[in-house]
Design an enzyme around this catalytic site. Structure first.
Site, PDB file in Angstrom:
ATOM      1  CG  ASN A 187      -1.984   1.038   1.188  1.00  0.00           C
ATOM      2  OD1 ASN A 187      -2.449   1.423   0.111  1.00  0.00           O
ATOM      3  ND2 ASN A 187      -2.384   1.531   2.336  1.00  0.00           N
ATOM      4  CG  ASN A 189       0.596   3.429   4.831  1.00  0.00           C
ATOM      5  OD1 ASN A 189       0.586   2.298   4.347  1.00  0.00           O
ATOM      6  ND2 ASN A 189      -0.143   3.749   5.877  1.00  0.00           N
ATOM      7  CE  LYS A 190       0.944  -1.857   5.319  1.00  0.00           C
ATOM      8  NZ  LYS A 190      -0.198  -0.935   5.188  1.00  0.00           N
ATOM      9  CB  ILE A 191       8.660  -1.096   4.103  1.00  0.00           C
ATOM     10  CG1 ILE A 191       8.734  -0.983   5.627  1.00  0.00           C
ATOM     11  CG2 ILE A 191      10.058  -1.247   3.540  1.00  0.00           C
ATOM     12  CD1 ILE A 191       9.752   0.023   6.131  1.00  0.00           C
TER      13      ILE A 191
END
Length: 377
Positions: A187, A189-191
Site C-alpha cells: 500500500n 504508506n508501506k515500507i
C-alpha cells in the site's frame, strides 16, 4: 486548525520509480502479466527467503488467498491478533472463518501464553483452532518460534500477516519467511509501495500454483474460457510491479532510514517525562510508536490533537478488533486488556522515509513543549 506540515507517512518515489514505470508502459506489458511482474516476484522470494512469491492486487487479497490455499473455510476457528488493521480479520470473514481474538503482550505482538491457553481450551471444548494468524505489528515480527511450536502441537497452520514487516528480521531470518504462508502489503504508506498491491509468500510449489490459479479467475489451461470453481481477479499489474521493482532495489536504504528515525526519536524522547517508544527490536521501524505514560500529565489523544494544531500529523495505535462493532459476538475470552491499553496510550509519529531531520527535531520539540506545559498545570 493549521494545515498538516509534517505528514504521518507518505511514499518515497522519484526518478528511478518514474523511469521503471515509463519503461514498462512503453514495452506494451500493461496487463497483470509481463517481465517486470515475473522479476518482482522472483526478487520478493529472494528477499524473504522463500521459494515462491505471487504478487496480487492488495495485502487484503494476499490474506484472503493465503487462507483459501490453507483450506480455511466456513466455521473454522482462527486465532488472530486483536491489535491489527481491519484487513486481517476482514479476510477471515471472506472465507467464513470464526476469529478467536488473542491479546498482545507489552510489545504489541501476539501474546504466546494467551495463544497457548486458547489452543489448550480448544481441546476441552472440542472446537479446534485450525490456524494461527499473527501480525507483525508496525514492522516487528511476532514470536514465530514459539507460535510455530504451539501451532504444531495443536495441529494448526500458521499464516503470517507480514504486511508491515518487509525488510525486518527475527533470529537472523527475514520477515515473510515464517509460517506455511505469509502475506505482504505494498500500500502507499508501506515500507515499499506499488501504489496498491500485495504478495503471497510460500515455499511449496503446489501452494504457489494454487495461489496463481485462484488469483487469475481460476481459469482452466485451455484455449477457451473454462472454469470449474470460483476464482478472483487479484493479480498485480505489470506496471505496478515495475514500480515495486524500483522500490525493492531501495529496500535496505529505506529500512536504514526508518530505523534512524526510531533511534533519533527514542534518544530524544526518553528524556521527556512519561515518554517512551514501543520497542522495535529487529523490526523495520515502519512506524515509530510513542507510548504516552500518565507521568506526562496528558494522554495520547490530547497530545495528538495539540500536535495537529501545530501541523504535525500523528495517529493512534490500531483500535483492537475485538472493540470494533462489526466483530461484536466474536470470541473475546482471550482478551487481557493490554491491546486496549496500547490503543489508549500509543501514538504513531511522523515516519516518512524522506522526513527531514529538522522536521523530526521539530516533532520532538513540540512534544517536549506540550509535556512541559502539561506537567506545570
Amino acid at each position: 486548525m493549521m494545515a498538516t506540515r509534517i505528514p504521518l507517512c507518505i511514499p518515497s518515489v522519484g526518478a528511478k520509480e518514474e523511469g521503471a514505470v515509463v519503461a514498462a508502459l512503453r514495452s506494451g506489458w500493461v496487463a497483470p502479466a509481463g517481465p517486470q511482474l515475473d522479476e518482482f516476484e522472483s526478487c520478493l522470494a529472494t528477499v524473504t527467503g522463500r521459494s515462491h512469491a505471487v504478487a496480487v492486487s492488495s495485502g487484503t487479497a494476499a490474506l484472503h488467498l493465503a487462507l483459501l490455499v490453507q483450506g480455511i473455510g466456513h466455521g473454522d476457528r482462527v486465532a488472530v491478533s486483536t491489535l491489527t488493521f481491519a484487513a486481517t480479520v476482514n479476510a477471515l470473514h471472506y472465507v467464513g472463518a470464526e476469529p478467536v481474538f488473542i491479546d498482545c503482550d507489552d510489545t504489541g505482538l501476539m501474546d504466546v501464553a494467551v495463544l497457548e491457553a486458547a489452543c489448550a481450551d480448544s481441546l476441552v471444548t472440542m472446537r479446534p483452532i485450525r490456524a494461527v494468524m499473527p501480525v507483525d505489528l508496525y514492522g516487528r515480527p511476532a514470536d514465530y518460534l514459539r507460535i510455530g511450536q504451539i501451532a504444531a502441537a495443536y495441529d494448526a497452520v500458521v499464516i503470517s500477516d507480514a504486511a508491515e514487516s518487509l525488510g525486518a528480521s527475527l533470529g537472523g531470518e527475514p520477515a515473510g519467511s515464517f509460517g506455511e504462508v505469509a502475506a505482504l502489503s505494498f500500500n502507499g504508506n508501506k515500507i515499499i509501495t506499488t501504489s496498491s498491491g500485495g504478495a503471497v509468500l510460500c515455499s511449496d510449489p503446489e501452494t504457489a500454483a494454487r495461489v496463481r490459479y485462484l488469483s487469475t479467475q481460476a481459469r482452466q489451461p485451455v484455449v477457451h474460457y473454462e472454469h470449474t470453481e470460483v476464482g478472483y481477479n487479484y493479480r498485480l499489474s505489470n506496471l505496478l510491479a515495475a514500480l515495486g521493482l524500483a522500490q525493492l532495489e531501495r529496500l535496505e536504504e529505506i529500512v536504514a532510514i526508518k530505523r534512524s528515525h526510531h533511534r533519533a526519536y527514542d534518544e530524544a524522547l526518553r528524556e521527556v517525562n512519561g515518554m517512551r517508544l514501543l520497542d522495535a527490536a529487529d523490526g523495520n521501524c515502519w512506524m515509530s510508536v510513542l507510548i504516552v505514560g500518565p507521568e506526562s500529565g496528558t494522554d495520547a489523544w490530547s497530545l495528538s490533537e495539540s500536535l495537529l494544531r501545530s501541523g504535525v500529523e500523528t495517529r493512534p495505535v490500531f483500535k483492537p478488533m475485538h472493540l470494533q462493532p462489526v466483530h461484536e459476538g466474536c470470541d473475546r475470552r482471550y482478551i487481557t486488556g493490554r491491546a486496549e491499553e496500547l490503543f489508549q496510550t500509543g501514538l504513531a509519529l511522523p515516519s516518512s522515509t524522506e522526513l527531514p531531520p529538522e522536521d523530526r527535531s521539530q516533532v520532538v520539540a513540540e512534544i517536549a513543549a506540550l509535556i512541559d506545559e502539561a506537567v506545570k498545570v
